[in-house]
Design a protein around this motif. Structure first.
Motif, short mmCIF file in Angstrom:
data_model
loop_
_atom_site.label_atom_id
_atom_site.label_comp_id
_atom_site.label_asym_id
_atom_site.label_seq_id
_atom_site.Cartn_x
_atom_site.Cartn_y
_atom_site.Cartn_z
N VAL A 53 0.83 -1.20 -0.13
CA VAL A 53 -0.04 -0.05 0.06
C VAL A 53 0.91 1.13 -0.14
O VAL A 53 0.81 2.03 -0.82
CB VAL A 53 -0.92 -0.01 1.14
CG1 VAL A 53 -1.60 1.58 1.35
CG2 VAL A 53 -1.87 -1.01 1.09
N GLY A 164 -6.71 4.19 1.98
CA GLY A 164 -5.67 3.27 1.62
C GLY A 164 -4.57 2.90 2.87
O GLY A 164 -4.40 1.89 3.32
N GLN A 168 -4.01 -0.21 5.52
CA GLN A 168 -2.70 -0.65 6.00
C GLN A 168 -2.24 -0.59 7.43
O GLN A 168 -1.57 -1.18 7.80
CB GLN A 168 -1.75 -0.35 4.78
CG GLN A 168 -1.27 1.21 5.01
CD GLN A 168 -0.19 1.20 5.98
OE1 GLN A 168 0.72 0.49 5.98
NE2 GLN A 168 0.01 2.62 6.62
N MET A 262 -4.27 -0.33 -3.40
CA MET A 262 -3.99 1.10 -3.47
C MET A 262 -3.99 1.63 -4.84
O MET A 262 -4.49 3.06 -4.81
CB MET A 262 -2.60 1.47 -2.60
CG MET A 262 -2.22 2.99 -2.36
SD MET A 262 -3.31 3.60 -1.08
CE MET A 262 -4.14 4.93 -2.04
#
Length: 270
Positions: A53, A164, A168, A262
């Motif tokens: 990501v 995004g 993560q 992502m």
């Protein structure tokens, strides 16, 4: 539906974006209330996903807009991005040097930075906190670029970046809280360590947004700075940790999955 959000001051947007990532970190840290251990191969895959990501965000959401902005302003397209990128990496290296910290999976004796009597839990907390700083800056700079109407930068795209990074952050919250519980810390205290590691993100996001709005010429440098800082964290910390004890294929697949997630967020929302 997004009208109320796009009408907000960009620093408020950045604050909310950073708060979102903090909240998702807390959600990941809450795993400690249900598990006392995460299998190593699962942890490796989670860390690989986080790395993917961050790599994708560094290019799609930060470096590419930095290059585009430089071109639009008649500058050498690669100069500001290159300088900002290198400065971002050096900034995190400096923090590594002056702030004591310990990477996940290491004994306290392997702590980095100046000598300290901090407990292992504090050193782990500081390590995660350090690498959350560039993530917050990235969110803030993205919202600042959108407010200035730079290239294809949009508020929705900046929000996609925040989502995004928040996704993560969830495994990162778990990666801190669950091991601390395994070492005997209470669930509530382990959760607090996990969620507080991301409290710097909304703060850094506001700083990033305010900086580029007040001093517009630094925007290409700021975008690349955030990218360089994130890539330093990925290469110095996340990838080695994800590959440290077997399950390298799972970690690599996790990285690729994170990159794709992502990329899709950025392209579809940006």
């Amino acid at each position: 539906m997004m009208d109320w959000f796009t009408a907000l001051n960009p620093t408020v947007q950045a604050l909310l974006g950073g708060t979102l990532t903090w909240g998702l970190t807390a959600l990941g840290a809450a795993t400690v209330f249900f598990f006392t251990k995460i299998e190593k191969h699962v942890m490796n895959m989670m860390l690989g996903f986080a790395a993917g990501v961050m790599i994708a965000a560094s290019f799609w959401s930060l470096l590419a807009p930095s290059i585009e902005f430089s071109e639009q302003n008649g500058q050498i397209p690669w100069l500001a991005p290159a300088i900002g990128f290198l400065l971002g990496g050096l900034f995190i290296r400096l923090l590594d040097f002056v702030v004591p910290h310990l990477h996940l999976g290491n004994a306290k004796e392997k702590a980095e930075g100046p000598p300290t009597k901090f407990k292992k839990s504090t050193l782990l907390f500081l390590a995660i906190t350090l690498h959350n700083i560039p993530e917050g800056l990235a969110i803030g700079v993205a919202f600042g670029a959108a407010a200035l109407g730079i290239g294809d930068a949009t508020v929705v795209g900046a929000l996609g970046l925040a989502i995004g990074i928040g996704i993560q952050n969830m495994p990162e919250g778990a990666a801190l809280s669950v091991p601390l519980r395994g070492e005997g810390m209470s669930r509530a205290r382990a959760f607090n360590y996990g969620q507080l590691s991301a409290i710097v993100e909304p703060i850094a996001a506001v700083i990033g947004a305010a900086a580029v709005i007040l001093v517009q010429p630094i925007l290409p440098y700021a975008l690349a700075f955030a990218a360089g800082a994130m890539i330093f964290v990925v290469v110095e910390e996340l990838i080695p940790e994800s590959q440290s004890s077997g399950s390298t294929d799972l970690a690599t697949l996790g990285l690729m999955a994170g990159f794709v997630v992502m990329m899709i967020l950025d392209v579809s929302l940006g």
